[in-house]
Structure formats: structure tokens, C-alpha cells
Design an enzyme around this catalytic site. Structure first.
Site, mmCIF file in Angstrom:
data_model
loop_
_atom_site.group_PDB
_atom_site.id
_atom_site.type_symbol
_atom_site.label_atom_id
_atom_site.label_comp_id
_atom_site.label_asym_id
_atom_site.label_seq_id
_atom_site.Cartn_x
_atom_site.Cartn_y
_atom_site.Cartn_z
ATOM 1 N N LEU A 79 39.363 38.281 41.774
ATOM 2 C CA LEU A 79 38.153 38.468 40.972
ATOM 3 C C LEU A 79 37.965 37.421 39.885
ATOM 4 C CD1 LEU A 79 38.232 42.365 40.764
ATOM 5 C CD2 LEU A 79 36.997 40.901 42.389
ATOM 6 N N CYS A 80 38.747 36.336 39.923
ATOM 7 C CA CYS A 80 38.580 35.237 38.972
ATOM 8 C C CYS A 80 37.407 34.366 39.384
ATOM 9 C CB CYS A 80 39.842 34.370 38.924
ATOM 10 S SG CYS A 80 41.174 35.092 37.985
ATOM 11 N N HIS A 81 36.703 33.852 38.375
ATOM 12 C CA HIS A 81 35.600 32.930 38.624
ATOM 13 C C HIS A 81 36.133 31.522 38.863
ATOM 14 C CE1 HIS A 81 33.656 36.215 36.419
ATOM 15 N NE2 HIS A 81 32.548 35.856 37.051
ATOM 16 N N ASP A 136 62.047 26.572 43.803
ATOM 17 C CA ASP A 136 62.064 26.036 45.161
ATOM 18 C C ASP A 136 62.889 24.762 45.251
ATOM 19 O OD1 ASP A 136 61.244 25.776 47.947
ATOM 20 O OD2 ASP A 136 59.971 24.136 47.245
#
Length: 169
Positions: A79-81, A136
Site C-alpha cells: 500500500l506504499c505510494h 548474504d
């Protein structure tokens, strides 16, 4: 526009998830600073600091990963713009080389934009992905590394004004 009945702005009056409407909000300069750390064995920190890690320049690659993550936040968090970022800066420091604290790499991300919504999620995403990249790149030497303390330190701009976390410098 539906008025939310909850302080959680990503839900409408019926409790359905939605992207917050920021169309009527004015564009303002916004800044967010987030930080976190990854704790590791002393030998792993020594590898990072000496630049002799098997996969290469750990902090250089982690910096690029953090910048890329900030730019891709809207693709990762539903839901981020999508935002036009004007600045993403990733900084690293270390502790524990002389036994002064647990051996760790500390990451701070500063993200800026001029727009109708803030960049807190971009800063937090940048930190977490930078730390994941360190994991990583060093996991062959130390699978017990722990990412911790990821949090928003500051945000400035917008209707809600400024926020500075307790204990943030």
C-alpha cells in the site's frame, strides 16, 4: 473520500485495505532517517573492515542494495505510494573492533522527496535490505549474525510535522 473509523489509515470505514488518497495533500519537502544494525562475530567484522570478504566490498554492495531498496519500496510494500525520491544516503559505522560493544555494523538511511506523502517506509526498507545484503555476503563466515534495532529515528515534513525518536541523536 471515506473517513476512516480507525487510526489505521490503510483501512476504509468497512475495514477494507486501501491505498491512502494523497491527491489533495500539498507537496512538501519530506525527510526520514532510519537505522539498524547487524551483530556478528569479531572475525566477521574484521573481514568486513579489511575488505577481504570472499564476495568483495561488503559495505559498498550493501550501500547500493539499500539505495535500490528505497527506490523499489512501493513494489515491496503493497500500500506504499511510488515516490520520486530526490535523495537516498546510506551510511555505515562499526562497533566492537576494540571490544567496546558487541561487534556490529550500524546502518543509517536518509531519504528525501518533495511530495504529498512521507518517506519513512523507504528509509526503513533501505536499512533492512542493506543489513540483509551484509548477511548474504558474510553468511559463509557467520550464519549467526542478528539484525536488530531497525527503527525510524526521525521524520520531517507534512501535516503531522516532525518526529524524533526517544534516544535518537
Amino acid at each position: 473520500m471515506t473517513t476512516p473509523t480507525s487510526p489505521l489509515t490503510h483501512f476504509d470505514a468497512q475495514g477494507q485495505a486501501h491505498m491512502v488518497d494523497v491527491g489533495a495533500k500539498p507537496a512538501t519537502h519530506r525527510v526520514a532517517i532510519a537505522a539498524g544494525r547487524i551483530e556478528m562475530l569479531p572475525a566477521t567484522l574484521a573481514l568486513i573492515e579489511s575488505g577481504t570478504a570472499k564476495k568483495g566490498d561488503v559495505l559498498g554492495i550493501a550501500r547500493i542494495a539499500g539505495i535500490m531498496a528505497a527506490k523499489k519500496t512501493a513494489e515491496l510494500i503493497p500500500l506504499c505510494h511510488p515516490l520520486a525520491l530526490s535523495r537516498v544516503a546510506i551510511e555505515f559505522s562499526t562497533t566492537g573492533a576494540q571490544g567496546d560493544a558487541p561487534p556490529a555494523v550500524h546502518c543509517t538511511a536518509t531519504v528525501e522527496t518533495t511530495g504529498p506523502t512521507g518517506v519513512e517506509m523507504e528509509a526503513l526498507t533501505a536499512v533492512q535490505v542493506a543489513l540483509l545484503t551484509i548477511y548474504d555476503m558474510c553468511k559463509a563466515a557467520d550464519r549467526g549474525m542478528v539484525m536488530t534495532g531497525v527503527r525510524l529515528l526521525e521524520k520531517h515534513g507534512g501535516k503531522s510535522g516532525s518526529y524524533v525518536a526517544a534516544g535518537a541523536d
